[in-house]
Design a protein around this motif. Structure first.
Motif, PDB file in Angstrom:
ATOM      1  N   ALA A   1       0.841  -1.196   0.000  1.00  0.00           N
ATOM      2  CA  ALA A   1       0.000   0.000   0.000  1.00  0.00           C
ATOM      3  C   ALA A   1       0.875   1.245   0.000  1.00  0.00           C
ATOM      4  CB  ALA A   1      -0.919   0.003   1.224  1.00  0.00           C
TER       5      ALA A   1
ATOM      6  N   GLY B   1      -2.913   4.656   1.796  1.00  0.00           N
ATOM      7  CA  GLY B   1      -3.554   3.350   1.955  1.00  0.00           C
ATOM      8  C   GLY B   1      -3.353   2.785   3.347  1.00  0.00           C
TER       9      GLY B   1
ATOM     10  N   LEU C   1      -5.736   4.852   5.645  1.00  0.00           N
ATOM     11  CA  LEU C   1      -7.143   4.514   5.467  1.00  0.00           C
ATOM     12  C   LEU C   1      -7.461   3.113   5.986  1.00  0.00           C
ATOM     13  CD1 LEU C   1      -7.864   5.992   1.905  1.00  0.00           C
ATOM     14  CD2 LEU C   1      -8.530   6.937   4.131  1.00  0.00           C
ATOM     15  N   SER C   2      -6.545   2.167   5.775  1.00  0.00           N
ATOM     16  CA  SER C   2      -6.748   0.810   6.305  1.00  0.00           C
ATOM     17  C   SER C   2      -6.796   0.836   7.825  1.00  0.00           C
ATOM     18  CB  SER C   2      -5.621  -0.119   5.831  1.00  0.00           C
ATOM     19  OG  SER C   2      -5.630  -0.273   4.423  1.00  0.00           O
TER      20      SER C   2
ATOM     21  N   ARG D   1     -10.222   2.395   8.880  1.00  0.00           N
ATOM     22  CA  ARG D   1     -11.341   1.471   8.697  1.00  0.00           C
ATOM     23  C   ARG D   1     -11.302   0.326   9.709  1.00  0.00           C
ATOM     24  NH1 ARG D   1     -11.878   0.393   2.195  1.00  0.00           N
ATOM     25  NH2 ARG D   1     -12.559   2.471   1.555  1.00  0.00           N
TER      26      ARG D   1
ATOM     27  N   ALA E   1      -9.114  -3.268   4.251  1.00  0.00           N
ATOM     28  CA  ALA E   1      -8.290  -3.051   3.058  1.00  0.00           C
ATOM     29  C   ALA E   1      -9.050  -3.332   1.769  1.00  0.00           C
ATOM     30  CB  ALA E   1      -7.033  -3.926   3.127  1.00  0.00           C
TER      31      ALA E   1
ATOM     32  N   TRP F   1     -17.723   0.339   1.166  1.00  0.00           N
ATOM     33  CA  TRP F   1     -16.350   0.801   0.964  1.00  0.00           C
ATOM     34  C   TRP F   1     -15.789   0.289  -0.356  1.00  0.00           C
ATOM     35  CZ3 TRP F   1     -14.783  -0.763   6.571  1.00  0.00           C
ATOM     36  CH2 TRP F   1     -15.006   0.325   7.435  1.00  0.00           C
TER      37      TRP F   1
ATOM     38  N   VAL G   1      -9.173  -0.309  -0.696  1.00  0.00           N
ATOM     39  CA  VAL G   1      -7.981   0.522  -0.516  1.00  0.00           C
ATOM     40  C   VAL G   1      -6.793  -0.164  -1.174  1.00  0.00           C
ATOM     41  CG1 VAL G   1      -6.335   1.418   1.180  1.00  0.00           C
ATOM     42  CG2 VAL G   1      -8.789   1.625   1.589  1.00  0.00           C
ATOM     43  N   ALA G   2      -6.609  -1.436  -0.856  1.00  0.00           N
ATOM     44  CA  ALA G   2      -5.549  -2.249  -1.460  1.00  0.00           C
ATOM     45  C   ALA G   2      -6.020  -3.698  -1.384  1.00  0.00           C
ATOM     46  CB  ALA G   2      -4.226  -2.067  -0.732  1.00  0.00           C
TER      47      ALA G   2
ATOM     48  N   SER H   1       0.218  11.894   3.898  1.00  0.00           N
ATOM     49  CA  SER H   1      -0.992  11.070   3.989  1.00  0.00           C
ATOM     50  C   SER H   1      -2.080  11.785   4.786  1.00  0.00           C
ATOM     51  CB  SER H   1      -0.664   9.704   4.618  1.00  0.00           C
ATOM     52  OG  SER H   1      -0.365   9.817   5.995  1.00  0.00           O
TER      53      SER H   1
ATOM     54  N   ARG I   1      -5.735  12.877   3.416  1.00  0.00           N
ATOM     55  CA  ARG I   1      -6.963  12.517   4.151  1.00  0.00           C
ATOM     56  C   ARG I   1      -7.781  13.769   4.467  1.00  0.00           C
ATOM     57  NH1 ARG I   1     -10.876  12.220   6.400  1.00  0.00           N
ATOM     58  NH2 ARG I   1     -11.718  10.687   7.879  1.00  0.00           N
TER      59      ARG I   1
END
Length: 497
Positions: free
Chosen positions: A170, A174, A177-178, A181, A362, A402, A405-406, A469, A473
């Motif tokens: 990622a 990424g 965000l992972s 989440r 993810a 969602w 993300v990866a 990052s 965001r």
């Protein structure tokens, strides 16, 4: 030819009958051929290279039991060997003698297993079989190893299908965000801090789970132990893989994240080891649980989790109108005390976190689990990036799901991610190996040394990626339902010109 004992072993100056590798007596056509064979065997005995042909008559099952008992390896390795033997090797070879198992038998077993399991798994099991036969050869139970893969033999076409998928990595956004989440799915800040820690230190899973508070430093963390999860459910505290003890430098923003986490959670020592760990797992009721949780009821009713708790335990302490909203939310979501209670386990279960928190975070999908098929994570549109909808009729109440993300990213993929990112900084190999706990015994490595400037440059690059990052965001939304990230976003917003 001279006589022998019942096993054909040379004792008191006597030698046995000439036998083949399976222990069967060889019959010669002429006396001269027999004498030549006997002289050859006598020469082997005098030189010390003679092998008892009957020794190979021990069964594979009996030898495997003795072989396993003689191993003295890490608990996780012993556990894997036992699985390989009991589930895949003994069912096929247990009653066969060590000497009678031929290369064709191993190849037939290999081919059959590949129709049922992944090629990478079969390769691992064959490696254990090869190791066992190597020891059998050393003990004189047979002359060759039937599990050895001969180079350059067999078909070339289709070999690429046996390769495992390339590890997914990622980018810095990424990772963030992972982490966000995963925290939304768990209902805690813990997963955000832990995922970010893994992404920016490259620690192994067992090292992260086994990180004790006493090994957090003002500008680093110290890897001294790991926790290895066994089939019994017990976590064994053992040294890191390959004795890779090390100090992992950390930028100031990451150490502040740790100190804030410790201040919020106030961790206490676990019952199993008596040690205080930085990160705690989730209880059984939360791992894999997709039912409504206390926080979901609070969000729907527009109150705090404390108010929901009061409605459940001390309803007279809450205004009637508020009680009505909370009870309406409880009914609408299908909330139950058992499914929604926040519980903490002493340690994370690898499968529980990877399957029900990290993978959905993810990929955006819950995995297949009977009787349910794989399905998108349903989320409510507000607040962004979407709070998971849980409980009765979750899919119908959801506004969206969602996006990945990866897709395919795993917790171990964050270790690959960290290695790849540091490569992009042109970080010296010596420093990368130290950070990840890798060993390089080459002459070049001996003559290379890590300087203060190298460490400073690496931390500066990690900080730049982290700040970038956060900026990315912020461009999506300047708030987050995850408390720790929300505070970081506000701080970053004030710091920007």
């Amino acid at each position: 030819m001279r006589t022998s004992d019942t096993h054909g072993c040379p004792t008191r100056g006597k030698y046995g009958t000439v036998a083949d590798k399976d222990g069967n007596t060889i019959r010669f056509r002429t006396k001269r051929e027999a004498e030549r064979a006997a002289d050859a065997e006598e020469g082997k005995a005098r030189s010390g290279s003679w092998k008892d042909p009957w020794a190979g008559q021990v069964t594979f099952g009996a030898y495997a039991s003795r072989w396993y008992a003689e191993q003295d390896l890490a608990a996780s390795t012993m556990q894997n060997y036992r699985r390989h033997l009991e589930e895949h090797l003994l069912p096929e070879f247990e009653d066969r003698t060590i000497a009678s198992i031929q290369r064709a038998d191993v190849e037939a077993w290999d081919k059959k297993e590949r129709t049922l399991y992944a090629a990478s798994s079969v390769k691992t099991w064959r490696g254990t079989l090869h190791l066992l036969f190597e020891d059998a050869v050393d003990e004189g139970l047979r002359d060759d190893n039937p599990a050895t893969k001969r180079r350059g033999r067999g078909k070339r076409a289709g070999r690429s299908r046996d390769r495992g998928p390339e590890k997914v990595i990622a980018d810095p956004l990424g990772v963030l965000l992972s982490a966000e989440r995963a925290s939304l799915l768990s209902g805690r800040d813990v997963e955000f801090v832990s995922v970010v820690t893994k992404g920016y230190t490259g620690m192994r899973w067992g090292e992260l789970v086994g990180l004790e508070t006493e090994f957090l430093r003002p500008a680093a963390l110290r890897v001294e132990w790991q926790l290895c999860e066994l089939d019994s459910g017990f976590f064994e505290r053992c040294p890191p893989k390959d004795d890779s003890y090390r100090t992992v430098d950390a930028p100031p923003w990451l150490t502040r994240l740790w100190s804030g986490h410790i201040a919020r959670t106030q961790p206490t020592s676990c019952r199993c080891h008596g040690k205080t760990y930085v990160f705690r797992g989730q209880g059984v009721s939360r791992t894999g649980e997709t039912g409504a949780k206390l926080v979901d009821v609070a969000r729907r009713a527009g109150v705090s989790t404390g108010t929901v708790s009061n409605v459940l335990n001390r309803p007279d302490a809450v205004a009637e109108a508020t009680r009505g909203r909370v009870r309406e939310a409880i009914e609408a979501l299908g909330f139950s005390r058992g499914g929604g209670a926040v519980d903490q386990a002493a340690h994370w279960r690898r499968n529980g976190l990877a399957t029900w928190l990290f993978t959905p975070a993810a990929s955006g999908w819950y995995p297949k689990k009977a009787p349910q098929e794989a399905r998108p994570v349903p989320v409510l549109a507000d607040p962004w990036p979407g709070v998971p909808a849980r409980g009765r009729g979750a899919t119908g109440r959801a506004d969206a799901c969602w996006v990945p993300v990866a897709k395919g990213l795993t917790p171990h993929g964050l270790r690959h991610t960290h290695k790849t990112r540091t490569e992009g900084f042109r970080t010296p190999t010596k420093l990368m190996d130290e950070r990840l706990g890798h060993m390089d015994g080459s002459v070049q490595a001996r003559y290379t040394h890590i300087t203060r400037e190298m460490r400073h440059d690496l931390l500066a690059n990690l900080t730049a990626e982290w700040e970038a990052s956060l900026d990315a965001r912020l461009a999506m939304s300047d708030t987050s339902p995850v408390g720790v990230l929300d505070a970081l976003l506000r701080e970053r917003s004030r710091a920007r010109p």
